[in-house]
Structures are given as C-alpha cells and as structure tokens.
Design an enzyme around this catalytic site. Structure first.
Site, PDB file in Angstrom:
ATOM      1  N   HIS A   1     -33.767 -19.667  11.499  1.00 11.20           N
ATOM      2  CA  HIS A   1     -35.143 -19.958  11.875  1.00 11.20           C
ATOM      3  C   HIS A   1     -36.124 -18.871  11.459  1.00 11.20           C
ATOM      4  CE1 HIS A   1     -33.275 -23.171  14.083  1.00 11.20           C
ATOM      5  NE2 HIS A   1     -32.545 -22.304  14.763  1.00 11.20           N
TER       6      HIS A   1
ATOM      7  N   ILE B   1     -36.230 -23.276   9.268  1.00 12.76           N
ATOM      8  CA  ILE B   1     -36.630 -24.466  10.012  1.00 12.76           C
ATOM      9  C   ILE B   1     -36.915 -24.105  11.467  1.00 12.76           C
ATOM     10  CG2 ILE B   1     -35.338 -25.998   8.494  1.00 12.76           C
ATOM     11  CD1 ILE B   1     -33.155 -26.157  10.649  1.00 12.76           C
TER      12      ILE B   1
ATOM     13  N   ASP C   1     -33.005 -17.335  21.149  1.00 16.01           N
ATOM     14  CA  ASP C   1     -32.215 -17.919  20.058  1.00 16.01           C
ATOM     15  C   ASP C   1     -32.507 -17.157  18.772  1.00 16.01           C
ATOM     16  OD1 ASP C   1     -30.957 -19.376  18.098  1.00 16.01           O
ATOM     17  OD2 ASP C   1     -31.543 -21.322  18.891  1.00 16.01           O
TER      18      ASP C   1
ATOM     19  N   GLY D   1     -34.500 -26.760  16.938  1.00 23.42           N
ATOM     20  CA  GLY D   1     -34.527 -28.092  17.520  1.00 23.42           C
ATOM     21  C   GLY D   1     -34.982 -28.058  18.970  1.00 23.42           C
TER      22      GLY D   1
END
Length: 285
Positions: free
Chosen positions: A193, A208, A188, A211
C-alpha cells in the site's frame, strides 16, 4: 505445500491483549476520510474527542496491531510469500457498541482452509472481549495465489444475487492521493500500500488502497445516509473484496435498503465502474 491445512486448523488459539485510546479512533476515522467538511457537526462526531462515536469497523484495527490477514500468515502451518496474498473478504459482528477507549483480550485462530484450485483461502477469526463481555467477532478471508490444488475442501460460496432496482442512495467518495499512507498508520504496514517496487512485484502497476480502508469508508457512508448517523445500530457487516482501488480514484457507493439490512455495491468510477466491494451487507437494528 507451504500451507499445512491440518496443522493450521489444529493450532491452539493465539491470545493477546490490546488497548486503544480516543486518539487511535480519531486517526482511524481520518484514515477512512472523515472530517470533510471539517466543521460539519455530522463529521465532528468522528473527529472531535468530546463527542466521539466509534464506527464499528474500527474493530479491524483496534490496538494498532497486525490486521487479521497478517496475523493469519504467522499462524502455525502457514508459510507463504506476502506478495502472493490478497484480502479476499471480511465480516464483522458487533456484540455491543465499541468504547472510545478500552482494553480487550483477543483470541485468534484459523477456522477454515479451503482449496479453490488456483488459490488457497484461509479464514482467520478474531474474537475480542473486555471485562464486560464480548465486543466483536471478525473473520478475515485470506486469498493466497498459487497455493491451491491439493484436493482439499472447496468451501461454501459466499456470493449473493446482486441487488436489483434503483438504489435508495448513491454517493461518490473521492480517495485522496495520500489516503493509504494515512490509513496505514492505524496498523497495517503491508508495503503493498506504499512501496511502488513491492506493488510491482505483487503484480500491480502502483500501490493500492487497503481493502479495509474501502470497507470503513463504505460503512461510514451507510451509517451517515441510511442509519441516521447512529453507529450503535450496526449489528454486522460483511463484504467480498472484488477489485482494487488506487489512491486518487473515486468510489461510487450504491445502497439498497431492506428489512433490517442494507445491501451495498461499490465501484471505481474512473475505470468504467470496475467492481471493488461485492456481496456486501450491513445488518442493523
């Protein structure tokens, strides 16, 4: 409207082939925090190839290709700004234990497009099978801010009553400062991120955590504490991403044991128990 719901739903399934090795599984496990302490026998089943057990959530990155969210954004009828996209929820059904090495055919398609008013939600389904039959089915809920309001179907609510009473287990898990940088090596590559400038454009003060990294960390906690460390007992795993995690923060994972199901709530300790995962359940044998 950048999302053409009719076209997205009518698009033919997208089929491809993926493969993975034990090295990919080991990297994923390290990316979700396995290996602490490094010599703990319970951790070595995630980090040593000679005794490797595959956590079912590995299915979300198997093949090191684009995760369901990114795949969904490249489907016909979908043309949106990545900075306005959030992963709203994830469900995974495991049809049998995942092998440490394998090749599979994946089929992906948009199964639903919902109008939530302030946003659109796409459901991207990915099914994987190998020569022995089905392996897993995953649904990624893709939340696109600012793309609702066209009068479409609102869709079902996936919210459940929060578990009550004292949790059966409560764990704290630290998120390393470099956790997102390591996890992204499993496939990903969303700059949200890693790139502070992109994160700011998306409305966040800094990058961040994925998830799906929190998703994997949480499943590992459930397996290790309430399922006897047996990854093969997991049948399905569903969550709603209710908030963000910043690398360097600490997760509080609360678990309630039920009949064939573990309910889970995850929050960030440093921000007053800010919610991270909600409506979360692991069904098991």
């Amino acid at each position: 409207m950048p999302i053409d719901a009719a076209r997205a739903l009518a698009a033919p399934p997208r089929t491809g082939e993926i493969s993975w090795t034990a090295k990919d599984v080991l990297l994923y496990h390290l990316g979700i925090g396995a290996g602490l302490p490094a010599t703990d026998p319970d951790e070595l089943r995630y980090t040593l190839e000679s005794r490797l057990h595959v956590l079912p959530s590995f299915a979300t990155v198997a093949g090191a290709g684009s995760p369901g969210v990114i795949d969904g954004l490249s489907m016909p009828g979908v043309d949106v700004d990545l900075a306005r996209v959030l992963h709203g929820g994830q469900s995974l059904t495991v049809h049998r234990p995942l092998p440490a090495e394998g090749t599979a055919t994946t089929t992906g398609r948009i199964t639903a497009v919902y109008d939530k008013g302030e946003a659109a939600v796409l459901v991207m389904r990915t099914e994987a099978a190998d020569a022995d039959g089905p392996l897993w089915t995953g649904d990624a809920r893709i939340h696109v801010r600012g793309e609702g309001g066209w009068g479409g179907e609102r869709g079902p609510s996936l919210r459940r009553e929060a578990p009550t009473g004292k949790p059966d287990r409560t764990l704290e898990r630290a998120v390393r400062e470099d956790q997102a940088l390591l996890y992204r090596l499993s496939g990903d590559w969303n700059p949200l991120h890693a790139d502070p400038a992109f994160a700011e454009r998306a409305g966040f003060e800094r990058p961040i955590l994925h998830g799906l990294c929190t998703y994997g960390m949480t499943l590992k906690a459930v397996v290790d504490t309430l399922l006897g460390g047996d990854v093969t007992r997991v049948r399905s795993y569903t969550t709603r991403f209710a908030g963000v995690v910043h690398p360097g923060e600490t997760l509080r994972i609360r678990m309630w044991r039920g009949d064939g199901e573990v309910r889970v709530v995850v929050s960030v300790m440093e921000r007053g128990e800010a919610p991270v995962l909600a409506d979360t359940a692991v069904e098991h044998s």
